[in-house]
Design an enzyme around this catalytic site. Structure first.
Site, PDB file in Angstrom:
ATOM      1  N   ARG A  86       0.816  -1.217   0.000  1.00 21.18           N
ATOM      2  CA  ARG A  86       0.000   0.000   0.000  1.00 21.18           C
ATOM      3  C   ARG A  86       0.849   1.265   0.000  1.00 21.18           C
ATOM      4  O   ARG A  86       0.291   2.366   0.008  1.00 21.18           O
ATOM      5  CB  ARG A  86      -0.873   0.025   1.247  1.00 21.18           C
ATOM      6  CG  ARG A  86      -2.340  -0.368   0.973  1.00 21.18           C
ATOM      7  CD  ARG A  86      -2.987  -0.585   2.285  1.00 21.18           C
ATOM      8  NE  ARG A  86      -4.364  -0.285   2.421  1.00 21.18           N
ATOM      9  CZ  ARG A  86      -5.302  -1.232   2.604  1.00 21.18           C
ATOM     10  NH1 ARG A  86      -5.017  -2.491   2.518  1.00 21.18           N
ATOM     11  NH2 ARG A  86      -6.534  -0.875   2.855  1.00 21.18           N
ATOM     12  N   ARG A 158     -18.051  -3.104   9.579  1.00 21.28           N
ATOM     13  CA  ARG A 158     -16.730  -2.774  10.122  1.00 21.28           C
ATOM     14  C   ARG A 158     -16.737  -1.358  10.689  1.00 21.28           C
ATOM     15  O   ARG A 158     -17.335  -0.457  10.119  1.00 21.28           O
ATOM     16  CB  ARG A 158     -15.671  -2.888   9.012  1.00 21.28           C
ATOM     17  CG  ARG A 158     -15.176  -4.306   8.820  1.00 21.28           C
ATOM     18  CD  ARG A 158     -14.306  -4.477   7.612  1.00 21.28           C
ATOM     19  NE  ARG A 158     -13.309  -3.430   7.403  1.00 21.28           N
ATOM     20  CZ  ARG A 158     -12.456  -3.422   6.379  1.00 21.28           C
ATOM     21  NH1 ARG A 158     -12.486  -4.409   5.486  1.00 21.28           N
ATOM     22  NH2 ARG A 158     -11.591  -2.452   6.225  1.00 21.28           N
TER      23      ARG A 158
HETATM   24  P1  AMP Z   1      -8.531  -3.387   4.411  1.00 21.72           P
HETATM   25  O1  AMP Z   1      -9.213  -4.553   5.065  1.00 21.72           O
HETATM   26  O2  AMP Z   1      -7.623  -3.789   3.296  1.00 21.72           O
HETATM   27  O3  AMP Z   1      -9.530  -2.316   4.004  1.00 21.72           O
HETATM   28  O4  AMP Z   1      -7.596  -2.744   5.515  1.00 21.72           O
HETATM   29  C1  AMP Z   1      -8.134  -2.218   6.731  1.00 21.72           C
HETATM   30  C2  AMP Z   1      -7.084  -1.391   7.459  1.00 21.72           C
HETATM   31  O5  AMP Z   1      -5.967  -2.233   7.828  1.00 21.72           O
HETATM   32  C3  AMP Z   1      -6.469  -0.248   6.660  1.00 21.72           C
HETATM   33  O6  AMP Z   1      -7.263   0.934   6.686  1.00 21.72           O
HETATM   34  C4  AMP Z   1      -5.117  -0.075   7.388  1.00 21.72           C
HETATM   35  O7  AMP Z   1      -5.282   0.599   8.632  1.00 21.72           O
HETATM   36  C5  AMP Z   1      -4.737  -1.514   7.717  1.00 21.72           C
HETATM   37  N1  AMP Z   1      -3.938  -2.128   6.618  1.00 21.72           N
HETATM   38  C6  AMP Z   1      -4.286  -3.199   5.850  1.00 21.72           C
HETATM   39  N2  AMP Z   1      -3.317  -3.491   4.954  1.00 21.72           N
HETATM   40  C7  AMP Z   1      -2.327  -2.576   5.153  1.00 21.72           C
HETATM   41  C8  AMP Z   1      -1.078  -2.322   4.536  1.00 21.72           C
HETATM   42  N3  AMP Z   1      -0.616  -3.080   3.516  1.00 21.72           N
HETATM   43  N4  AMP Z   1      -0.335  -1.276   4.989  1.00 21.72           N
HETATM   44  C9  AMP Z   1      -0.761  -0.518   6.022  1.00 21.72           C
HETATM   45  N5  AMP Z   1      -1.939  -0.684   6.637  1.00 21.72           N
HETATM   46  C10 AMP Z   1      -2.724  -1.712   6.220  1.00 21.72           C
END
Ligand code: AMP
Ligand code: ADP
Length: 216
Positions: A86, A158
């Site tokens: 990311r 969520r």
């Molecule tokens: P997601 O489920 O992919 O929408 O991720 C939810 C949250 O997890 C994000 O808003 C970040 O706070 C954290 N997160 C997930 N993947 C990453 C990543 N590769 N780098 C940094 N934070 C992450």
């Protein structure tokens, strides 16, 4: 197959990764799901990640990179990275990890969607916290509201799918993650898919453009 799914929150990366995992056996690695599991188990990693996740910010690169290093060896046969990398720092660290293990990336799939659609999708998303499977109260509702069709357990919204946090996450994507589009385009491995199409049409576009197939 080793694929990265790149795109804003709500574009349908998790939905498609789960479909391809079922169809081809390629393991979905969702950094968001791993972090949420750690939070629910109360691990040190979960405690570190919590405040960043609740505010819609990214978890620090060094924490994420360490976590992926620990995961990668389990999936030498293939993976779909869903939500990682990311940032450019994460992408550079991932390149180095793959190189040190002599692993090639087959493709990077960019999910394209407009911000109003992403906002609507995320604020209508319902998630099974046990499996990561998602529904959508507008476009893909479960048979019984609030209940997963498969395991019969409760679905949740969520905490970071609240409107104000969704806006913050979309801003974070544009600022910190969108630069990866040029990063991967330069490798010649980037393919773009129309994430506004119906779920099955998006799947077919991914399969056609990546040549995804079952592991031999
Ligand atoms: P997601 O489920 O992919 O929408 O991720 C939810 C949250 O997890 C994000 O808003 C970040 O706070 C954290 N997160 C997930 N993947 C990453 C990543 N590769 N780098 C940094 N934070 C992450
Ligand atoms: P991401 O993993 O990219 O954050 P999700 O796969 O969780 O996105 O999808 C976000 C929401 O949009 C979910 O509620 C999901 O059911 C819904 N959704 C996913 N793909 C589509 C699509 N092609 N058309 C309509 N709704 C979709």
């Amino acid at each position: 197959m080793r694929l990265i799914f790149l795109g804003p929150p709500g574009a349908g990366k998790g939905t498609q990764a789960q479909i391809l995992q079922e169809r081809f056996g390629t393991k979905q690695i969702s950094t968001g799901d791993i972090l949420r599991e750690n939070r629910s188990k109360g691990t040190e990693l979960g405690k570190t990640a919590e405040k960043f996740m609740l505010s819609g910010a990214l978890v620090p690169d060094e924490v994420i990179i360490k976590m992926i290093e620990a995961e990668l060896d389990k999936f030498r046969g293939g993976f779909i990275m869903d939500g990682f990398p990311r940032t450019v720092a994460q992408a550079e660290a991932f390149d180095a990890m793959l190189q040190s293990k002599n692993l090639n990336l087959d493709g990077v799939v960019l999910f394209e969607a407009d911000r109003p659609t992403l906002f609507t999708r995320l604020t209508a998303r319902w998630t099974n916290p046990r499996t990561g499977k998602t529904y959508n109260s507008i476009t893909n509702p479960p048979r019984v509201a609030g209940i997963d069709d498969e395991d019969g357990g409760a679905l949740v919204q969520r905490e970071d799918d609240k409107p104000e946090t969704v806006n913050k996450r979309l801003d974070v994507y544009e600022r910190q993650t969108a630069p990866l589009i040029d990063y991967y385009r330069a490798t010649g491995k980037l393919v773009e898919v129309n994430a506004l199409a119906p779920v099955s049409a998006v799947t077919e576009e991914i399969v056609a453009k990546t040549g995804a197939k079952a592991a031999s």
